[in-house]
Design a protein around this motif. Structure first.
Motif, PDB file in Angstrom:
ATOM      1  N   TYR A  12      54.024  33.017 -71.413  1.00  0.00           N
ATOM      2  CA  TYR A  12      54.250  32.275 -70.172  1.00  0.00           C
ATOM      3  C   TYR A  12      55.694  32.167 -69.704  1.00  0.00           C
ATOM      4  O   TYR A  12      55.932  31.775 -68.556  1.00  0.00           O
ATOM      5  CB  TYR A  12      53.698  30.849 -70.327  1.00  0.00           C
ATOM      6  CG  TYR A  12      52.229  30.831 -70.659  1.00  0.00           C
ATOM      7  CD1 TYR A  12      51.288  31.302 -69.751  1.00  0.00           C
ATOM      8  CD2 TYR A  12      51.787  30.369 -71.895  1.00  0.00           C
ATOM      9  CE1 TYR A  12      49.948  31.295 -70.056  1.00  0.00           C
ATOM     10  CE2 TYR A  12      50.441  30.372 -72.212  1.00  0.00           C
ATOM     11  CZ  TYR A  12      49.526  30.835 -71.289  1.00  0.00           C
ATOM     12  OH  TYR A  12      48.199  30.839 -71.591  1.00  0.00           O
ATOM     13  N   LEU A  58      47.804  23.441 -70.490  1.00  0.00           N
ATOM     14  CA  LEU A  58      47.368  24.814 -70.238  1.00  0.00           C
ATOM     15  C   LEU A  58      46.484  25.453 -71.294  1.00  0.00           C
ATOM     16  O   LEU A  58      46.084  24.802 -72.218  1.00  0.00           O
ATOM     17  CB  LEU A  58      48.660  25.574 -70.042  1.00  0.00           C
ATOM     18  CG  LEU A  58      48.680  26.733 -69.114  1.00  0.00           C
ATOM     19  CD1 LEU A  58      48.299  26.449 -67.709  1.00  0.00           C
ATOM     20  CD2 LEU A  58      50.046  27.256 -69.081  1.00  0.00           C
ATOM     21  N   TRP A 114      51.995  37.432 -65.398  1.00  0.00           N
ATOM     22  CA  TRP A 114      51.199  36.494 -64.620  1.00  0.00           C
ATOM     23  C   TRP A 114      51.240  36.826 -63.131  1.00  0.00           C
ATOM     24  O   TRP A 114      50.221  36.722 -62.434  1.00  0.00           O
ATOM     25  CB  TRP A 114      51.704  35.062 -64.840  1.00  0.00           C
ATOM     26  CG  TRP A 114      51.197  34.436 -66.091  1.00  0.00           C
ATOM     27  CD1 TRP A 114      51.838  34.336 -67.282  1.00  0.00           C
ATOM     28  CD2 TRP A 114      49.912  33.850 -66.284  1.00  0.00           C
ATOM     29  NE1 TRP A 114      51.046  33.707 -68.201  1.00  0.00           N
ATOM     30  CE2 TRP A 114      49.867  33.390 -67.618  1.00  0.00           C
ATOM     31  CE3 TRP A 114      48.813  33.655 -65.461  1.00  0.00           C
ATOM     32  CZ2 TRP A 114      48.740  32.752 -68.143  1.00  0.00           C
ATOM     33  CZ3 TRP A 114      47.701  33.011 -65.981  1.00  0.00           C
ATOM     34  CH2 TRP A 114      47.664  32.572 -67.302  1.00  0.00           C
ATOM     35  N   TRP A 173      55.833  33.877 -60.865  1.00  0.00           N
ATOM     36  CA  TRP A 173      55.723  33.760 -62.319  1.00  0.00           C
ATOM     37  C   TRP A 173      56.378  34.965 -63.001  1.00  0.00           C
ATOM     38  O   TRP A 173      56.985  35.801 -62.325  1.00  0.00           O
ATOM     39  CB  TRP A 173      54.253  33.665 -62.726  1.00  0.00           C
ATOM     40  CG  TRP A 173      53.585  32.387 -62.294  1.00  0.00           C
ATOM     41  CD1 TRP A 173      53.342  31.960 -61.024  1.00  0.00           C
ATOM     42  CD2 TRP A 173      53.100  31.351 -63.155  1.00  0.00           C
ATOM     43  NE1 TRP A 173      52.736  30.740 -61.030  1.00  0.00           N
ATOM     44  CE2 TRP A 173      52.562  30.330 -62.320  1.00  0.00           C
ATOM     45  CE3 TRP A 173      53.041  31.182 -64.534  1.00  0.00           C
ATOM     46  CZ2 TRP A 173      51.977  29.175 -62.841  1.00  0.00           C
ATOM     47  CZ3 TRP A 173      52.456  30.032 -65.050  1.00  0.00           C
ATOM     48  CH2 TRP A 173      51.940  29.044 -64.201  1.00  0.00           C
ATOM     49  N   VAL A 198      58.390  28.406 -66.397  1.00  0.00           N
ATOM     50  CA  VAL A 198      57.363  29.431 -66.228  1.00  0.00           C
ATOM     51  C   VAL A 198      57.304  30.009 -64.824  1.00  0.00           C
ATOM     52  O   VAL A 198      56.673  31.044 -64.614  1.00  0.00           O
ATOM     53  CB  VAL A 198      55.965  28.888 -66.601  1.00  0.00           C
ATOM     54  CG1 VAL A 198      55.922  28.468 -68.065  1.00  0.00           C
ATOM     55  CG2 VAL A 198      55.571  27.730 -65.697  1.00  0.00           C
TER      56      VAL A 198
END
Length: 483
Positions: free
Chosen positions: A44, A10, A295, A291, A394
């Motif tokens: 995250y 990521l 996010w 998420w 996540v």
């Protein structure tokens, strides 16, 4: 400018509201790993909004964050005991490693150090302390495959020491152990007795092909396909597609998908597998992701399709998926069926008739990514001073209807494995496969009256849970990000 990066290697930090962003590098060298841990989880981690120490406004400056991190000389202490959400109750799946090379080999390639004897550990009947092991299967090409050990063998001691709840980790799973001797026993109703036999096993680095058995059976006018699949390892996606080509060419009318020992893996591979079972739902929603708040809000406002995993008709590289177009599937399960295995069950449920036979699955509904200590948390540019990486949870996976089962999926037909009569995998007389064939050919959901179940107690743990990957489910599709 738009660009794409693999999720598991990521990303870039999108949220300018985070008080201490990744660009602030004014921290002492001795806490560089701790700094990476906090910032990666702040960005995250699925439960970020629920952990006070990960709040965006928890620290007003990098200096204040440094002061906090300096209290944690061990990165594991910071990660597990301070920043995870109620570990190991709410979050029992996130983990951190000091060697991401070994993690990558197992996660992406299916390579790990193993004796090749996959086993479960079970409390002895009536005992609060003693445990015994039973062999589930042996990996081809492993050390165990060359030794006199097979499915169904029972062991009660290691190196002459009786197994207990307190010592099994040290005897079997210690990172310092490269070999051991299993002392074999007779089942004896769940209280094994030593039979004087033993087998010595050595751990070696091998790559396990998860496609363990592919076969077909002609029974009562049915052409029944059988696939035993032991891990969603993406490097074997083409081989999985080839296995379905074999089943398709055989003209099967029904499928038994054996996931009883499959702890999970790639979400993308789970999507492929489900598309292979079906084929009539290409482009429709298979699963949807949820998420953390930051996010989720970003995706919903800017790229809502990013949250969707749809059925597909091609695998990466362009090969057409070999689909069976089935409207029914039988899946064999145990407590060792987890994460991506459960995703297949959950994702298919709204579309076709899914009959599960065996015992309740683990109940892992969340997925992780690999975070490295780099400017964008990806593998490229990782800090050369160390090889630490995180595999934090996540996201949560839900099916088309917004459902999952956090406690595991109860079987349609409960049929525990008989530890005193496990049978030979892939043969029609193997008890779980035999039960599946009875259901397919008769529709009966009743257990045969002549079946004796040697399932005295619930499995305590198994060998797969003590690998680096364990019952991990990870996302490995590309993520849309904005510079």
């Amino acid at each position: 400018m738009k660009r794409f990066l693999p999720v598991f290697t990521l990303l870039v930090l999108l949220f300018v509201g985070i008080s201490c962003n990744k660009d602030e590098n004014n921290f002492p060298d001795e806490i560089e790993i701790q700094n990476f841990i906090w910032k990666g989880l702040n960005a995250y981690y699925f439960w970020q909004q629920d952990v006070e120490n990960l709040a965006d406004n928890r620290f007003s400056s990098q200096t204040e964050l440094n002061t906090f991190l300096e209290d944690y000389s061990e990165p594991q202490d910071l990660f597990y005991n301070t920043l995870l959400n109620n570990y190991p109750t709410t979050d029992k799946y996130s983990w951190i490693v000091d060697d991401y090379v070994a993690l990558e080999l197992q996660l992406q390639q299916g390579i790990s150090g193993t004796t090749g004897a996959e086993f479960g550990l079970v409390p002895e009947t009536g005992s609060l302390t003693d445990v015994y092991g039973y062999i589930k299967y042996v990996i081809p090409g492993s050390d165990a495959a060359s030794k006199n050990i097979q499915r169904g063998d029972i062991f009660h001691a290691v190196n002459g020491t009786e197994l207990t709840r307190d010592n099994y980790r040290q005897l079997l799973f210690s990172s310092t152990i490269s070999s051991y001797t299993l002392n074999l026993a007779d089942y004896n109703g769940g209280n094994p007795t030593d039979n004087g036999q033993s087998v010595s096993l050595t751990k070696t680095e091998i790559q396990e092909n998860p496609i363990f058995i592919t076969s077909t059976f002609d029974v009562m006018g049915k052409k029944i396909g059988y696939l035993m699949y032991n891990g969603f390892t993406s490097v074997f996606d083409n081989e999985l597609n080839d296995a379905f080509a074999t089943l398709k060419n055989e003209g099967i009318t029904d499928l038994v998908l054996d996931l009883r020992y499959n702890p999970g893996g790639s979400v993308r591979t789970a999507t492929y597998l489900s598309s292979m079972v079906t084929g009539q739902f290409t482009g429709e929603l298979f699963t949807q992701e949820k998420w953390n708040d930051k996010w989720q809000n970003y995706f919903e406002q800017n790229n809502p399709s990013r949250l969707n995993n749809n059925f597909v008709d091609q695998i990466v590289g362009g090969s057409a998926i070999n689909s069976l177009n089935l409207s029914d599937v039988v899946i064999l399960t145990t407590g060792g069926s987890a994460s991506a295995s459960e995703l297949v069950i959950n994702g298919l449920n709204p579309y076709i008739n899914v009959t599960t036979i065996g015992t309740k699955t683990e109940g892992k509904y969340v997925a992780s990514i690999t975070l490295y200590d780099s400017d964008n948390y990806g593998r490229d540019g990782a800090n050369p001073n160390h090889t630490w990486a995180m595999q934090p949870i996540v996201l949560e996976e839900q099916n088309k209807l917004g459902e999952n089962d956090q406690d595991g999926f109860d079987p349609t037909i409960e049929f525990p494995e008989d530890r005193n009569n496990l049978g030979v995998l892939g043969e029609v007389t193997e008890p779980l496969l035999e039960r599946a064939i009875v259901f397919i050919t008769t529709g009966s959901k009743m257990s045969p009256t002549n079946t004796t179940i040697g399932f005295d107690t619930v499995e305590l743990t198994n060998s797969k849970k003590h690998t680096l990957v364990g019952s991990n489910m990870y996302v490995d599709k590309e993520l849309f990000v904005i510079d």
